[in-house]
Design a protein around this motif. Structure first.
Motif, PDB file in Angstrom:
ATOM      1  N   LYS A  76       0.829  -1.194   0.000  1.00 42.33           N
ATOM      2  CA  LYS A  76       0.000   0.000   0.000  1.00 42.33           C
ATOM      3  C   LYS A  76       0.870   1.254   0.000  1.00 42.33           C
ATOM      4  CE  LYS A  76      -3.823  -2.105   2.606  1.00 42.33           C
ATOM      5  NZ  LYS A  76      -4.637  -2.030   3.849  1.00 42.33           N
ATOM      6  N   VAL A  77       0.322   2.314  -0.579  1.00 44.91           N
ATOM      7  CA  VAL A  77       1.041   3.590  -0.584  1.00 44.91           C
ATOM      8  C   VAL A  77       0.929   4.258   0.779  1.00 44.91           C
ATOM      9  CG1 VAL A  77       0.680   3.955  -3.055  1.00 44.91           C
ATOM     10  CG2 VAL A  77      -0.949   4.903  -1.404  1.00 44.91           C
ATOM     11  N   THR A  78       1.804   5.210   1.009  1.00 48.49           N
ATOM     12  CA  THR A  78       1.784   6.006   2.235  1.00 48.49           C
ATOM     13  C   THR A  78       1.111   7.353   1.949  1.00 48.49           C
ATOM     14  OG1 THR A  78       4.015   6.763   1.693  1.00 48.49           O
ATOM     15  CG2 THR A  78       3.813   4.901   3.209  1.00 48.49           C
ATOM     16  N   ASN A  79       0.979   8.170   2.986  1.00 40.64           N
ATOM     17  CA  ASN A  79       0.271   9.440   2.821  1.00 40.64           C
ATOM     18  C   ASN A  79       0.950  10.528   3.642  1.00 40.64           C
ATOM     19  OD1 ASN A  79      -1.564  11.507   2.447  1.00 40.64           O
ATOM     20  ND2 ASN A  79      -3.359  10.243   2.817  1.00 40.64           N
ATOM     21  N   GLN A  80       1.577  11.469   2.966  1.00 43.91           N
ATOM     22  CA  GLN A  80       2.247  12.570   3.648  1.00 43.91           C
ATOM     23  C   GLN A  80       1.278  13.641   4.115  1.00 43.91           C
ATOM     24  OE1 GLN A  80       4.301  13.582  -0.214  1.00 43.91           O
ATOM     25  NE2 GLN A  80       4.078  15.675   0.567  1.00 43.91           N
ATOM     26  N   LYS A  81       0.053  13.585   3.648  1.00 49.91           N
ATOM     27  CA  LYS A  81      -1.022  14.515   4.010  1.00 49.91           C
ATOM     28  C   LYS A  81      -0.597  15.961   3.772  1.00 49.91           C
ATOM     29  CE  LYS A  81      -3.232  11.171   7.035  1.00 49.91           C
ATOM     30  NZ  LYS A  81      -3.770  10.865   8.383  1.00 49.91           N
ATOM     31  N   LYS A  82      -0.875  16.858   4.694  1.00 51.21           N
ATOM     32  CA  LYS A  82      -0.593  18.280   4.473  1.00 51.21           C
ATOM     33  C   LYS A  82       0.804  18.629   4.969  1.00 51.21           C
ATOM     34  CE  LYS A  82      -5.434  19.699   4.740  1.00 51.21           C
ATOM     35  NZ  LYS A  82      -6.435  20.553   5.439  1.00 51.21           N
ATOM     36  N   SER A  83       1.778  17.990   4.355  1.00 52.92           N
ATOM     37  CA  SER A  83       3.171  18.243   4.693  1.00 52.92           C
ATOM     38  C   SER A  83       3.998  18.109   3.424  1.00 52.92           C
ATOM     39  CB  SER A  83       3.671  17.246   5.752  1.00 52.92           C
ATOM     40  OG  SER A  83       3.850  15.950   5.193  1.00 52.92           O
ATOM     41  N   GLY A  84       5.214  18.639   3.464  1.00 50.67           N
ATOM     42  CA  GLY A  84       6.102  18.569   2.308  1.00 50.67           C
ATOM     43  C   GLY A  84       7.203  17.545   2.481  1.00 50.67           C
ATOM     44  N   ARG A  85       6.879  16.406   3.083  1.00 57.26           N
ATOM     45  CA  ARG A  85       7.890  15.397   3.429  1.00 57.26           C
ATOM     46  C   ARG A  85       8.088  14.344   2.348  1.00 57.26           C
ATOM     47  NH1 ARG A  85       5.323  12.980   8.638  1.00 57.26           N
ATOM     48  NH2 ARG A  85       3.431  13.447   7.460  1.00 57.26           N
ATOM     49  N   CYS A  86       7.721  14.627   1.115  1.00 63.38           N
ATOM     50  CA  CYS A  86       7.764  13.603   0.068  1.00 63.38           C
ATOM     51  C   CYS A  86       9.139  12.949  -0.053  1.00 63.38           C
ATOM     52  CB  CYS A  86       7.345  14.199  -1.273  1.00 63.38           C
ATOM     53  SG  CYS A  86       8.398  15.566  -1.831  1.00 63.38           S
ATOM     54  N   TRP A  87      10.200  13.749   0.092  1.00 64.35           N
ATOM     55  CA  TRP A  87      11.564  13.216  -0.060  1.00 64.35           C
ATOM     56  C   TRP A  87      11.880  12.193   1.016  1.00 64.35           C
ATOM     57  CZ3 TRP A  87      15.385  14.879   3.661  1.00 64.35           C
ATOM     58  CH2 TRP A  87      14.879  15.752   4.617  1.00 64.35           C
ATOM     59  N   LEU A  88      11.395  12.441   2.249  1.00 58.93           N
ATOM     60  CA  LEU A  88      11.579  11.468   3.321  1.00 58.93           C
ATOM     61  C   LEU A  88      10.688  10.253   3.124  1.00 58.93           C
ATOM     62  CD1 LEU A  88      11.866  13.740   6.510  1.00 58.93           C
ATOM     63  CD2 LEU A  88      13.618  12.204   5.589  1.00 58.93           C
ATOM     64  N   GLN A 149      14.418  33.873   4.022  1.00 57.82           N
ATOM     65  CA  GLN A 149      13.146  33.606   3.345  1.00 57.82           C
ATOM     66  C   GLN A 149      12.816  32.117   3.273  1.00 57.82           C
ATOM     67  OE1 GLN A 149      13.699  35.546  -0.439  1.00 57.82           O
ATOM     68  NE2 GLN A 149      13.671  37.589   0.463  1.00 57.82           N
ATOM     69  N   THR A 150      13.818  31.279   3.162  1.00 58.99           N
ATOM     70  CA  THR A 150      13.577  29.857   2.910  1.00 58.99           C
ATOM     71  C   THR A 150      13.705  28.992   4.163  1.00 58.99           C
ATOM     72  OG1 THR A 150      15.908  29.530   2.287  1.00 58.99           O
ATOM     73  CG2 THR A 150      14.344  30.055   0.515  1.00 58.99           C
ATOM     74  N   VAL A 151      13.893  29.581   5.322  1.00 61.29           N
ATOM     75  CA  VAL A 151      14.138  28.806   6.525  1.00 61.29           C
ATOM     76  C   VAL A 151      12.930  27.934   6.889  1.00 61.29           C
ATOM     77  CG1 VAL A 151      13.352  30.701   8.030  1.00 61.29           C
ATOM     78  CG2 VAL A 151      14.868  28.930   8.946  1.00 61.29           C
ATOM     79  N   MET A 152      13.204  26.710   7.312  1.00 60.59           N
ATOM     80  CA  MET A 152      12.261  25.783   7.917  1.00 60.59           C
ATOM     81  C   MET A 152      11.092  25.405   7.013  1.00 60.59           C
ATOM     82  SD  MET A 152      12.292  23.835  10.384  1.00 60.59           S
ATOM     83  CE  MET A 152      13.739  24.512  11.225  1.00 60.59           C
ATOM     84  N   GLY A 153      11.413  25.039   5.776  1.00 59.12           N
ATOM     85  CA  GLY A 153      10.423  24.380   4.951  1.00 59.12           C
ATOM     86  C   GLY A 153      10.453  22.883   5.222  1.00 59.12           C
ATOM     87  N   ASP A 154       9.581  22.159   4.576  1.00 56.22           N
ATOM     88  CA  ASP A 154       9.524  20.700   4.754  1.00 56.22           C
ATOM     89  C   ASP A 154      10.367  19.946   3.741  1.00 56.22           C
ATOM     90  OD1 ASP A 154       7.773  20.924   6.858  1.00 56.22           O
ATOM     91  OD2 ASP A 154       5.980  20.467   5.684  1.00 56.22           O
ATOM     92  N   GLY A 155      10.698  20.578   2.612  1.00 57.55           N
ATOM     93  CA  GLY A 155      11.322  19.866   1.506  1.00 57.55           C
ATOM     94  C   GLY A 155      12.762  19.469   1.775  1.00 57.55           C
ATOM     95  N   GLY A 156      13.267  18.570   0.925  1.00 55.06           N
ATOM     96  CA  GLY A 156      14.637  18.117   1.096  1.00 55.06           C
ATOM     97  C   GLY A 156      15.173  17.414  -0.126  1.00 55.06           C
ATOM     98  N   GLN A 157      16.371  16.871   0.015  1.00 56.78           N
ATOM     99  CA  GLN A 157      17.066  16.170  -1.043  1.00 56.78           C
ATOM    100  C   GLN A 157      17.478  14.784  -0.555  1.00 56.78           C
ATOM    101  OE1 GLN A 157      17.953  16.829  -4.164  1.00 56.78           O
ATOM    102  NE2 GLN A 157      17.590  19.009  -4.481  1.00 56.78           N
ATOM    103  N   TRP A 158      17.862  13.924  -1.482  1.00 54.02           N
ATOM    104  CA  TRP A 158      18.265  12.570  -1.147  1.00 54.02           C
ATOM    105  C   TRP A 158      19.379  12.543  -0.105  1.00 54.02           C
ATOM    106  CZ3 TRP A 158      17.330   7.562  -1.003  1.00 54.02           C
ATOM    107  CH2 TRP A 158      18.398   6.679  -0.809  1.00 54.02           C
ATOM    108  N   SER A 182       2.617  16.640  12.447  1.00 51.37           N
ATOM    109  CA  SER A 182       3.465  15.986  11.457  1.00 51.37           C
ATOM    110  C   SER A 182       2.715  15.839  10.137  1.00 51.37           C
ATOM    111  CB  SER A 182       3.934  14.618  11.961  1.00 51.37           C
ATOM    112  OG  SER A 182       2.870  13.692  12.024  1.00 51.37           O
ATOM    113  N   SER A 183       1.410  15.683  10.212  1.00 48.30           N
ATOM    114  CA  SER A 183       0.590  15.535   9.009  1.00 48.30           C
ATOM    115  C   SER A 183       0.058  16.863   8.496  1.00 48.30           C
ATOM    116  CB  SER A 183      -0.599  14.604   9.300  1.00 48.30           C
ATOM    117  OG  SER A 183      -0.158  13.315   9.647  1.00 48.30           O
ATOM    118  N   ASN A 184       0.252  17.917   9.258  1.00 50.40           N
ATOM    119  CA  ASN A 184      -0.237  19.244   8.883  1.00 50.40           C
ATOM    120  C   ASN A 184       0.733  20.255   9.486  1.00 50.40           C
ATOM    121  OD1 ASN A 184      -1.687  21.481   8.128  1.00 50.40           O
ATOM    122  ND2 ASN A 184      -3.427  21.081   9.469  1.00 50.40           N
ATOM    123  N   THR A 185       1.842  20.500   8.769  1.00 47.76           N
ATOM    124  CA  THR A 185       2.999  21.175   9.358  1.00 47.76           C
ATOM    125  C   THR A 185       2.932  22.700   9.343  1.00 47.76           C
ATOM    126  OG1 THR A 185       4.136  21.073   7.211  1.00 47.76           O
ATOM    127  CG2 THR A 185       4.536  19.263   8.761  1.00 47.76           C
TER     128      THR A 185
END
Length: 458
Positions: A76-88, A149-158, A182-185
């Motif tokens: 089954k797939v996972t669900n990051q919901k209202k967060s930008g944690r796709c990379w994790l 301006q970019t401090v403390m977003g959810d996104g990331g890299q490998w 965690s689901s709504n950051t």
């Protein structure tokens, strides 16, 4: 002479090829539009219906097969919901492929909340160090403004995910489950941004005053505040896991106490040190076969820097195909939005004909889109299947982290032409590279500025 100068009032006046938008010009534009019956028909439709529904190539959308010749996923797939944690999520989804085999369970998840907790904590520390490193620059300096301006977003890299795993290990989701934040950051992040921006100004002032003792105390206090906010929102991360579980054959296993580092080592099959992030930077000044990095892009001080090997997108596809055919999913980063039907879970580079609908020139190649800010990596996912005919790739199966509502219970289908245009990063084992490319990894990387599009976070 420039095309634009400032008049006495400060308003722009045109002195070159461009001209002011006068009432006469505007009236002519309105008259031309009104005289075209096709435009009137389009207007009647667009004001009532989503433009995507009018621009989509219905035949293409319905003809894109979702089957593939090589498919790995049975989970089954996972669900990051209202967060930008796709990379994790994508990185942990890759790791769980080995974990579920070792554990003998079909559906297993590592704690995404645990990984995000330590990413946020480390990233706050990294930000403060960056602020101090740039403290001699003025507040209006481009780098300083970018950091603020970019401090403390959810996104990331490998590489940032690898940094967290190698320092903090991983735990099962049951050991540190999701929380509301965690689901709504959004709210948590806004508090952390305010805290860190205020702290940045304080540290810059103390640095200017040369007060080393107070500077050290202030840094420690700010980090204590960050820790408190994170722990309130996300919970306290476990130092150990008392691990026991029942496998799919209904056999019970009582393993005992494991640290997160032990859990990661015991239940994963991937040597993270052996993986490299291939990037397709289409700009001609960055040669294929060169390594790239981005200044001030990272999360863990003292860890390995973000490193890319710039390769042709055709090679990235070939290596991704080989990995999947041999049984290993592939982490990748892309510009997820263009030419996507989210509900159907499909991407094709020709899905929408906006240029035809608007009768305007819109097309740009990948290099032009990157140069002008039209395209950059925005999302990371996992390639779990590929359709191969006579050695050539035709389409790809993708594990997304948006829940089960879209596509095939959360799995998407990507046309091969979309891969060419909108995929920017692919992570593979170094052993798949040619000897020449493996040697290139040791070269000193080209250092790109912090705001370079190759530093975009998924």
């Amino acid at each position: 002479m420039t095309a634009e100068t400032l008049g006495a009032s400060g308003a722009a006046t045109q002195t070159g090829a461009a001209a002011s938008l006068t009432a006469a010009r505007l009236s002519a534009l309105h008259e031309s539009f009104a005289a075209d019956p096709v435009l009137k028909q389009k207007q009647n439709a667009i004001v009532r219906v989503s433009v995507d529904e009018l621009a989509i190539d219905h035949q293409l959308a319905t003809s894109l097969s979702t089957t593939v010749s090589h498919r790995l996923d049975d989970w089954k797939v996972t669900n990051q919901k209202k967060s930008g944690r796709c990379w994790l999520f994508a990185a942990l989804n890759l790791l769980r492929c080995g974990a579920k085999e070792i554990l003998g369970v079909r559906d297993f998840e590592f704690s995404q909340n645990y990984a995000m907790y330590f990413d946020k904590l480390e990233r706050a520390n990294y930000f403060l160090a960056s602020i101090l490193d740039s403290a001699e620059r003025g507040e209006d300096d481009r780098l300083v403004q970018y950091l603020l301006q970019t401090v403390m977003g959810d996104g990331g890299q490998w590489n940032m995910a690898v940094n967290i795993f190698q320092k903090y290990g991983a735990v099962p989701k049951s050991a540190m489950p999701e929380t509301e934040s965690s689901s709504n950051t959004g709210r948590m992040n806004s508090v952390l941004r305010s805290l860190l921006r205020r702290g940045a100004l304080e540290l810059r002032t103390l640095h200017r005053d040369g007060d080393a003792a107070r500077l050290e105390d202030a840094t420690a206090r700010i980090m204590a505040d960050v820790h408190r906010v994170l722990t309130l929102h996300l919970g306290t991360p476990p130092a150990t896991v008392d691990w026991e579980y029942t496998d799919d054959a209904k056999a019970f296993h009582r393993v005992g106490i494991l640290t997160p580092q032990q859990f990661l080592s015991r239940y994963t099959t991937i040597d993270l040190d052996q993986y490299v992030c291939l990037v397709d930077d289409p700009r001609t000044e960055h040669a294929k076969g060169s390594t790239l990095t981005v200044e001030y892009l990272g999360n863990v001080l003292g860890a390995e820097q973000v490193l890319y090997l710039n390769v042709d997108i055709g090679l990235a596809k070939q290596l991704a195909k080989e990995a999947i055919v041999e049984g290993e999913p592939v982490w990748f980063g892309c510009d997820v939005g263009p030419h996507m039907v989210r509900g159907d879970g499909i991407w094709d580079g020709h899905l929408y004909d906006y240029a035809g609908l608007y009768a305007a020139q819109l097309a740009m190649d990948k290099e032009a889109r990157v140069r002008c800010g039209e395209s950059a990596m925005t999302h990371a996912m996992l390639l779990t299947g590929v359709d191969v005919l006579d050695g050539a790739t035709r389409r790809w199966r993708v594990e997304n982290s948006w829940g089960e509502e879209a596509g095939d219970k959360g799995f998407f289908t990507m046309a091969d032409n979309w891969f060419d245009e909108y995929v920017f990063e692919v992570v593979v084992n170094k052993s798949r590279l040619s000897p020449e490319l493996q040697q290139a990894l040791a070269a000193e990387p080209i250092v790109l500025p912090a705001w370079d599009p190759m530093g975009a976070l998924a």
